[in-house]
Design a protein around this motif. Structure first.
Motif, short mmCIF file in Angstrom:
data_model
loop_
_atom_site.label_atom_id
_atom_site.label_comp_id
_atom_site.label_asym_id
_atom_site.label_seq_id
_atom_site.Cartn_x
_atom_site.Cartn_y
_atom_site.Cartn_z
N VAL B 119 0.85 -1.20 0.00
CA VAL B 119 0.00 0.00 0.00
C VAL B 119 0.89 1.25 0.00
N ASN B 120 0.23 2.38 -0.16
CA ASN B 120 0.84 3.71 -0.25
C ASN B 120 1.57 4.09 1.05
N PHE B 121 2.66 4.83 0.92
CA PHE B 121 3.53 5.06 2.07
C PHE B 121 4.22 6.43 1.95
N ILE B 122 4.15 7.23 3.02
CA ILE B 122 4.82 8.53 3.07
C ILE B 122 5.76 8.55 4.28
N GLN B 123 6.96 9.07 4.08
CA GLN B 123 7.94 9.16 5.17
C GLN B 123 8.03 10.58 5.72
N VAL B 124 7.92 10.71 7.04
CA VAL B 124 8.22 11.98 7.70
C VAL B 124 9.33 11.71 8.71
N SER B 134 17.79 6.56 5.91
CA SER B 134 16.79 5.51 5.76
C SER B 134 15.53 5.97 5.04
N SER B 135 15.35 7.29 4.91
CA SER B 135 14.16 7.75 4.20
C SER B 135 14.37 7.78 2.69
N VAL B 136 15.58 7.53 2.24
CA VAL B 136 15.88 7.53 0.81
C VAL B 136 16.33 6.15 0.37
N GLY B 137 15.69 5.58 -0.63
CA GLY B 137 16.20 4.34 -1.20
C GLY B 137 15.29 3.15 -1.09
N GLY B 138 14.24 3.25 -0.29
CA GLY B 138 13.24 2.19 -0.30
C GLY B 138 13.57 0.96 0.51
N ALA B 146 19.23 -12.91 15.28
CA ALA B 146 20.52 -13.34 14.75
C ALA B 146 21.12 -12.35 13.76
N GLY B 147 20.46 -11.24 13.48
CA GLY B 147 21.06 -10.28 12.54
C GLY B 147 20.14 -9.11 12.25
N LYS B 148 20.80 -7.98 12.02
CA LYS B 148 20.08 -6.73 11.81
C LYS B 148 19.51 -6.65 10.40
N ASN B 149 18.29 -6.15 10.27
CA ASN B 149 17.66 -5.94 8.96
C ASN B 149 17.64 -7.19 8.08
N MET B 150 17.56 -8.35 8.69
CA MET B 150 17.59 -9.59 7.91
C MET B 150 16.25 -9.88 7.24
N ILE B 151 15.18 -9.26 7.73
CA ILE B 151 13.85 -9.49 7.16
C ILE B 151 13.32 -8.16 6.66
N GLY B 152 13.05 -8.06 5.37
CA GLY B 152 12.62 -6.77 4.85
C GLY B 152 12.25 -6.81 3.39
N ALA B 153 12.04 -5.62 2.84
CA ALA B 153 11.64 -5.50 1.44
C ALA B 153 12.12 -4.16 0.90
N PHE B 154 12.18 -4.05 -0.42
CA PHE B 154 12.35 -2.75 -1.05
C PHE B 154 10.95 -2.20 -1.32
N HIS B 155 10.65 -1.04 -0.77
CA HIS B 155 9.33 -0.43 -0.99
C HIS B 155 9.52 1.08 -0.99
N GLN B 156 9.29 1.72 -2.12
CA GLN B 156 9.54 3.15 -2.23
C GLN B 156 8.37 3.96 -1.66
N PRO B 157 8.68 5.03 -0.92
CA PRO B 157 7.61 5.94 -0.48
C PRO B 157 7.11 6.75 -1.69
#
Lengths: 357, 357
Positions: B119-124, B134-138, B146-157
């Protein structure tokens, strides 16, 4: 063996269909790095794990075996895949292989979508339902207590291996559930295929290999065509949800895993057919043909007796096909032609909810 | 106000930078449906929730307020966003607004990526770090034990609002942490910007509005340029991880939230600079300049005293930048020029791990 290509530009992938495709070198051809994580369940793993591992002898193969069933398609079990990936130190060149039905495909695919923000993924669907439905189109995800498939991602596999041989161990009730989706493809897009199904339903239920291969091929072909036109489900792809808005309500009401997805889709499709008839778009003979074919496939044609219109209204308002509060449904204009619309009579819908005929 | 466009084809989006951008109508312009879910934390919400809600009076605004800190960036707290979305019956036309630092941005963005499959996403972003990084790049996601940022996705605001005014409530230590990433942009891509930072560090630390706006703009511009070239992080984008392989090891060893991300990046970048010097790619004067600038920014220049080479080796082998078992690092060829490489001397790496000078 037949090969169908799902055309999605640089995310295009092949579906291999036929008896024994799992025994060939196809799996190894689509692994990219050195590491493989096999994701399966307690029912399927003992049957086909050996065949999969034999074809992957040149790779480091780890596995995560989940309990079998829709009830376990949740965030907690999804996280077990990450636990294993990190325990075995899989890096972002790893390949996840989903060996199982739709639940395993959805969970492993969603884990592949999110592990280190996306890794390689191969589907080995072992039910008719997953061969003709969830293995095509890139939809992955898990359930939330408040709604089915509410958390997920689009993530395309690099290959799908649909081996008709594995269907020999599938329980009859699950074969029937898969046939519900096969019938759906005829209903929404191909009247000739619907007629072919009327003439070949007994061959399919007795697991005639040629009949199954044709039904899988044509189903995947129709779905692949719609997905290629509409990868993100803005338009035509929504037609694939015929029977699903009612069906999801049935599944949620009954409790996940109590009604098989295909059974719920069959009963939901009968409700969509009933409403389409009340709107005057199809006639009573069409409804009879659809009902006879679902019955011949061993499928239910009505929702659970205890479901009231109030149950349906409450459960359907959260459905993904509600746009800004307005319910949209997939209905039939003819056998072989479906439409997504919010232009239906509310009184007719209420009559449908009060009981399919 | 300045506007920077991140060029990603049909996923391009604007970053609005300046004092008071939050008070304008920019937020409402980028909401698509009728529903808004504000995601914030217990520290930031009381400060800026009113400003956000005032500009969204024409929409149905719900909110989920999470506890503040990296320690809560996990699947369980991520799921609280879905609980609220489903409780308030948000459909797939909803807009998620992340009001907070990098943790809130990552979690809300990842929820937006996965709720009903996107869904739609805006960063403030409300910290300097999240405004420039972290607000730039999706990149979105959560941590695994067991590790930092191991679960995630690319999603552009669809838009980012970087209001320099909100930095007035930011603690000094967090301002410094953000400056670590600002310095990083100079180091990897722009020697002139590095020199500008040497000359303006005191203005930045005393929160001179013009200096901050320029530093944010130039940082976002460099990052946007790299992201546009390489959205999925196959090549040049990896340079943005300067100091992050060592830094992630430091954060994991210390326990999430014990060292601020920017502090760990500063110490990690000093280790990368040390290794680059040992390889003969930069000289001791370069290392001194880097060290002086980090010190001037109020940042640590060494990892925790109790970290041994064994700690680093164990933690770095799980890092996402390990390809098929081979560690790749971002190192410096000059101030203003970085490279991703696995061609470094193992003995030199060991000397670096044994203590930065």
């Amino acid at each position: 063996m037949q090969t169908l290509t799902v055309d999605l530009g640089d995310r295009s992938y092949p579906i291999y269909i036929g008896a024994g495709v799992l025994q060939q070198s196809l799996l190894a051809q689509h692994v990219r790095g050195k590491q493989v994580m096999l994701v399966s369940n307690e029912t399927v793993a003992p049957l086909y794990r050996a065949a999969v591992c034999q074809s992957l002898s040149e790779f480091e193969v780890d596995e995560v075996i989940l309990p079998d069933g829709e009830a376990y398609k949740d965030l907690a079990h999804w996280n077990q895949i990450f636990d294993q990936l990190l325990l075995k130190r899989h890096n972002r060149t790893t390949t996840l292989i989903a060996l199982g039905g739709g639940v395993i495909g959805d969970m492993a695919g969603f884990a592949a979508a999110c592990y280190q923000r996306g890794v390689n993924f191969i589907q080995v669907p072992t039910t008719l339902l997953s061969q003709v439905d969830s293995s095509v189109g890139g939809k992955t995800g898990v359930n939330h207590p408040a709604g089915k498939n509410m958390i997920g991602a689009f993530h395309q596999p690099v290959a799908v291996l649909a081996d008709t041989g594995v269907l020999n161990t599938l329980p009859d009730v699950e074969l029937s559930a898969g046939l519900a989706e096969v019938i759906k493809y005829g209903l929404i897009h191909d009247a000739d295929f619907f007629t072919w199904l009327e003439n070949n339903m007994q061959a399919l239920r007795s697991r005639n290999a040629d009949a199954l291969a044709y039904a899988i091929y044509r189903s995947c072909e129709i779905k692949a065509e719609m997905v290629a036109l509409d990868e993100r489900e803005a338009g035509v792809r929504a037609l694939l949800n015929l029977g699903h808005t009612f069906g999801h309500a049935i599944e949620t009401h009954a409790g996940y895993g109590q009604w098989l997805h295909g059974q719920a889709v069959a009963a939901g499709t009968m409700m969509a057919a009933d409403l389409s008839c009340r709107m005057g778009w199809i006639n009573a003979d069409d409804v009879d043909r659809i009902e006879r074919l679902f019955k011949a496939a061993g499928l239910p044609i009505k929702p659970p007796a205890d479901m009231t219109p109030a149950h349906f209204n409450a459960l359907m308002s959260i459905d993904k096909k509600v746009l800004d509060g307005r319910l949209r449904l997939v209905l039939l204009e003819a056998i072989g032609q479906a439409v997504v619309t919010d232009q239906f009579d509310q009184a007719a819908l209420m009559q449908t909810l009060q009981g399919v005929r």
